[in-house]
Structures are given as C-alpha cells and as structure tokens.
Scaffold this active site. Structure first.
Site, mmCIF file in Angstrom:
data_model
loop_
_atom_site.group_PDB
_atom_site.id
_atom_site.type_symbol
_atom_site.label_atom_id
_atom_site.label_comp_id
_atom_site.label_asym_id
_atom_site.label_seq_id
_atom_site.Cartn_x
_atom_site.Cartn_y
_atom_site.Cartn_z
ATOM 1 N N ARG A 54 0.819 -1.220 0.000
ATOM 2 C CA ARG A 54 0.000 0.000 0.000
ATOM 3 C C ARG A 54 0.849 1.264 0.000
ATOM 4 N NH1 ARG A 54 -2.916 -0.553 4.563
ATOM 5 N NH2 ARG A 54 -2.016 1.252 5.592
ATOM 6 N N TYR A 107 -15.279 18.994 -13.749
ATOM 7 C CA TYR A 107 -15.834 17.652 -14.010
ATOM 8 C C TYR A 107 -16.920 17.339 -12.968
ATOM 9 C CZ TYR A 107 -15.620 12.488 -14.214
ATOM 10 O OH TYR A 107 -15.915 11.155 -14.303
HETATM 11 C C1 LIG Z 1 -11.496 15.714 -16.686
HETATM 12 C C2 LIG Z 1 -11.679 14.481 -15.854
HETATM 13 N N1 LIG Z 1 -11.145 14.446 -14.637
HETATM 14 C C3 LIG Z 1 -11.279 13.374 -13.839
HETATM 15 C C4 LIG Z 1 -11.983 12.267 -14.251
HETATM 16 C C5 LIG Z 1 -12.126 11.115 -13.321
HETATM 17 O O1 LIG Z 1 -11.340 10.049 -13.740
HETATM 18 P P1 LIG Z 1 -11.703 8.538 -13.376
HETATM 19 O O2 LIG Z 1 -12.952 8.210 -14.133
HETATM 20 O O3 LIG Z 1 -10.506 7.760 -13.773
HETATM 21 O O4 LIG Z 1 -11.966 8.469 -11.912
HETATM 22 C C6 LIG Z 1 -12.543 12.244 -15.529
HETATM 23 C C7 LIG Z 1 -13.277 11.072 -16.004
HETATM 24 O O5 LIG Z 1 -13.991 11.096 -16.980
HETATM 25 C C8 LIG Z 1 -12.391 13.393 -16.355
HETATM 26 O O6 LIG Z 1 -12.929 13.450 -17.574
#
Ligand SMILES: Cc1ncc(COP(=O)(O)O)c(C=O)c1O
Length: 391
Positions: A54, A107
């Site tokens: 870990r 996001y």
């Molecule tokens: C801009 C952005 N950041 C973060 C993420 C999150 O990534 P994950 O789906 O690997 O958790 C995404 C996923 O689509 C994304 O498009």
C-alpha cells in the site's frame, strides 16, 4: 536529448531486470527485510526501500518517475482512478472550516464530491466562473485553503489563467490544484507556471486504449508529502498490472498525441466551415475565446473538443448521432484510440442555471477524435449532417 527520447527511458533500469527492456510486474503486498538492522534502519527512515504494497511498489514507481519527469517536478503518485487522485489530493489539504474555490466548469463528480462529502466534513466550496481566473483576489478569504481548476475544461474547454491563479493563491497562502487531464503532462506542465499539484485521470490519454483506470498526482516533494500520507491511509493505490499498462501507454503517448492533435484540428476546422454548425469549441482555433491564453500555457492540443449544431428537433438529433455510429462510438470516457461522440443532452439537467451558465444545450456535442484516418471521420460527419438536415 529530446524529451520524447528521455521519456522512453526515464525510470527504466533494464540492468536490474536481467536486461528486460520493460519492468517486471511485481505482485507484492509483502517486502521482507534481510536483517533486523535493515528493519530498524527502514523504520527510522535511514534506509529507503519497499515495505508494504500500500505504500509503494517497484512497477508503479517506474510509472511515477516518468510522470514526475513529464510534469517537470520532483514526485508523482499513482492511484486507482482519476477520482481517487482528486479526492486524495483534496482530503490531504482540506480541514473542517476551510474554504475551497473551484472553477465552475469542473468535471461533474468533483462537484458532487465538494457539495456532498466535503460539505459534510465542514468544507465550504465556492464556484467561480472561468472568466474570473485572471484575478481571483475578490474570492479569497482568510480561510481559503485550496483553489482547484480544470484547464482546459473537459466539457466546455474553457481555459483558465494558471499563472494568475497561482499568483493570487501564493499571496494568500493557498494551495493550487489543476485537473490536467485534457492536455496530458506532455502538452501542459502547470507546475513550472506556479501551480502546486497537477492531477490526471490517466484513464484517458495516458492509458490511451480504453482498458485502464488510473489516477495521478504530481508536485514538489513538499507539496506531495501530505498527499502520499493521505493515500497511505485512504488506500486507493494502483495495482501493479495497471501500472504496467500505464507505462506501456506512455511509450506511445507522444506519437498518439501528435495524431490526436492533428486529426482533431483538421476535423474542427472542417466543422467550422459547415453552415449546420453554430460554433466549434476548440482551444486551438483562433475563433475560440480562450485561444490566446491557451497558447501561453499549452504546447499542444489533445483530441477532445465541442461543437454546437443549429437548433433542431429531437428526431434530427437522433438521426445525427445514430448515423455517426458506423465510425464513431457513443460513450463517456475519452482519450482512447477510438473516436467518440457525446450529445450533452443530459449534462447538469438537474441544475438548469448551471447548465445555462456553462453554455450547454441539447444541440451541443462533445467529440473525441481517435486514431482513425481523419478523412473517414469527416466523411462520417458529412453523411450524418446530411441525415440531420433531411426530413
Ligand atoms: C477531466 C476528468 N477528470 C477526472 C476524471 C475522473 O477520472 P476517473 O474516471 O478515472 O476516476 C474524468 C473522467 O472522466 C475526467 O474526464
């Protein structure tokens, strides 16, 4: 040596691996000590070595060294997904009573994290429009602990002024974090611009083949120390098999990105000439509002962008999307070899004010340009637009 050449070899030590050019996948929860003295030296921090799955793994470490190199910084940490990287970084720095500034085009699940779990933990999130990034002073409070940006944004492609954000944050003693997924560390290095932590959904271009979930956090040794400590407690580490896939993705990242960039610009420029298209949202087009700023921060463009069609009815939208599906796929996760189309019909539907503020409507599409021949993609779009316009 050019950086693309260096990237191929950074972190790789074939001499330690019987000459194999690729690192072995070390499946290990347990790493044993050769003597009591080594055990004691390690516990006291006098010796650095692997002790437990870990807290570090040799395969994963190769990936982390390559990412730190690309990000032009000291250290990087690999986690099990982009959201694991984002949540670990935020939890490493935020405490009850803190104020968190987040760009409004962030996001969606990050917004849910802030408005849900972080609020429950006593963290207050305030969202600022992308246009405010040039001077966030008016948003700063004595308890502002973190400023979080996503530039270019992965839905609206808005570009935020990273140097200005970093300047204001430093003046107020706040930490800055960027979601750097769109550009990849190849095309944007935010840390030399003053940002503290660069985060990635490596799930997208770094993996590159739509078969891997991966999160990354990169920063100076000092900025990374709380992130590493938090990751050890939250435990969302990357499995070594996936670290291997990510290393393999990095081997071809520069050639893939060059192709994504060239093809996406070709398709975007073609879309701009079409009467059916109201607007193309691509940071590499001079018509895009963030174009000039993007040029000062990015050294390349990825393959994800947006466009708006003239308003038409739902039947036309169905005809358009379905007609594309012989060449494009319909799906969320981008950055792979395959081209995607995503109508932004459902995004932020439960928050109409935010949907309006982000400029999302039922005729706006996100398109991810993959590694196909761009002429085939343009031909597919031309056929789909003809179908859209029919009836
Ligand atoms: C801009 C952005 N950041 C973060 C993420 C999150 O990534 P994950 O789906 O690997 O958790 C995404 C996923 O689509 C994304 O498009």
């Amino acid at each position: 040596m050019k950086r693309d050449t260096e990237l191929l070899h950074i972190g790789d030590t074939p001499c330690d691996w019987n000459g194999a050019v690729n690192p072995p996948v070390v499946h290990a929860s347990l790493f044993c000590f050769e003597s009591l003295q080594e055990y004691l030296d390690t516990a006291a921090g006098r010796t650095q070595r692997y002790v437990y799955g870990r807290s570090g793994n040799p395969t994963t470490r190769v990936l982390e060294e390559k990412i730190a190199f690309l990000e032009r910084t000291d250290d990087a940490l690999a986690l099990a997904s982009g959201m694991a990287a984002i949540s670990t970084a935020l939890l490493a720095y935020l405490r009850s009573g803190d104020h968190l500034l987040v760009v409004s085009c962030v996001y969606g699940p990050v917004r849910q994290l802030c408005d849900g779990m972080l609020r429950q933990l006593g963290v207050e999130t305030e969202y600022f429009p992308c246009s405010a990034s040039a001077d966030l002073s008016a948003y700063m409070r004595p308890n502002t602990r973190v400023i979080y940006v996503e530039s270019p944004g992965s839905l609206t492609f808005d570009v935020q002024d990273l140097r200005a954000v970093a300047r204001v944050a430093r003046a107020h003693g706040a930490i800055t974090m960027i979601d750097n997924t769109w550009a990849t560390p190849l095309y944007q290095a935010p840390i030399p611009l003053g940002i503290d932590l660069s985060l990635h959904a490596g799930t997208k271009y770094i993996g590159g083949h739509s078969d891997l979930m991966l999160g990354l956090v990169a920063g100076s040794a000092e900025a990374m120390a709380p992130v590493r400590a938090t990751a050890r407690l939250l435990g969302g580490i990357l499995a070594p098999d996936d670290a291997y896939l990510a290393i393999r993705g990095l081997r071809t990242l520069p050639v893939r990105m060059a192709r994504h960039q060239e093809s996406a610009l070709k398709v975007a420029r073609w879309l701009e000439t079409r009467p059916e298209v109201r607007e193309v949202l691509h940071p590499g087009l001079p018509s895009f509002p963030g174009y000039a700023l993007a040029k000062t921060q990015l050294c390349g463009y990825s393959g994800l962008f947006g466009f708006r069609l003239q308003p038409r009815d739902a039947a036309a939208r169905h005809r358009f999307v379905d007609a594309l599906l012989d060449v494009f796929s319909l799906g969320y996760s981008w950055g792979g070899y395959e081209s995607l189309i995503l109508p932004l019909i459902t995004h932020q539907k439960d928050n109409p004010a935010l949907r309006r503020a982000l400029g999302l409507d039922d005729d706006t599409y996100r398109i991810s340009i993959g590694l196909e021949d761009p002429d085939d993609l343009i031909a597919a779009l031309e056929r789909a637009l003809a179908t859209w316009a029919s009836a």
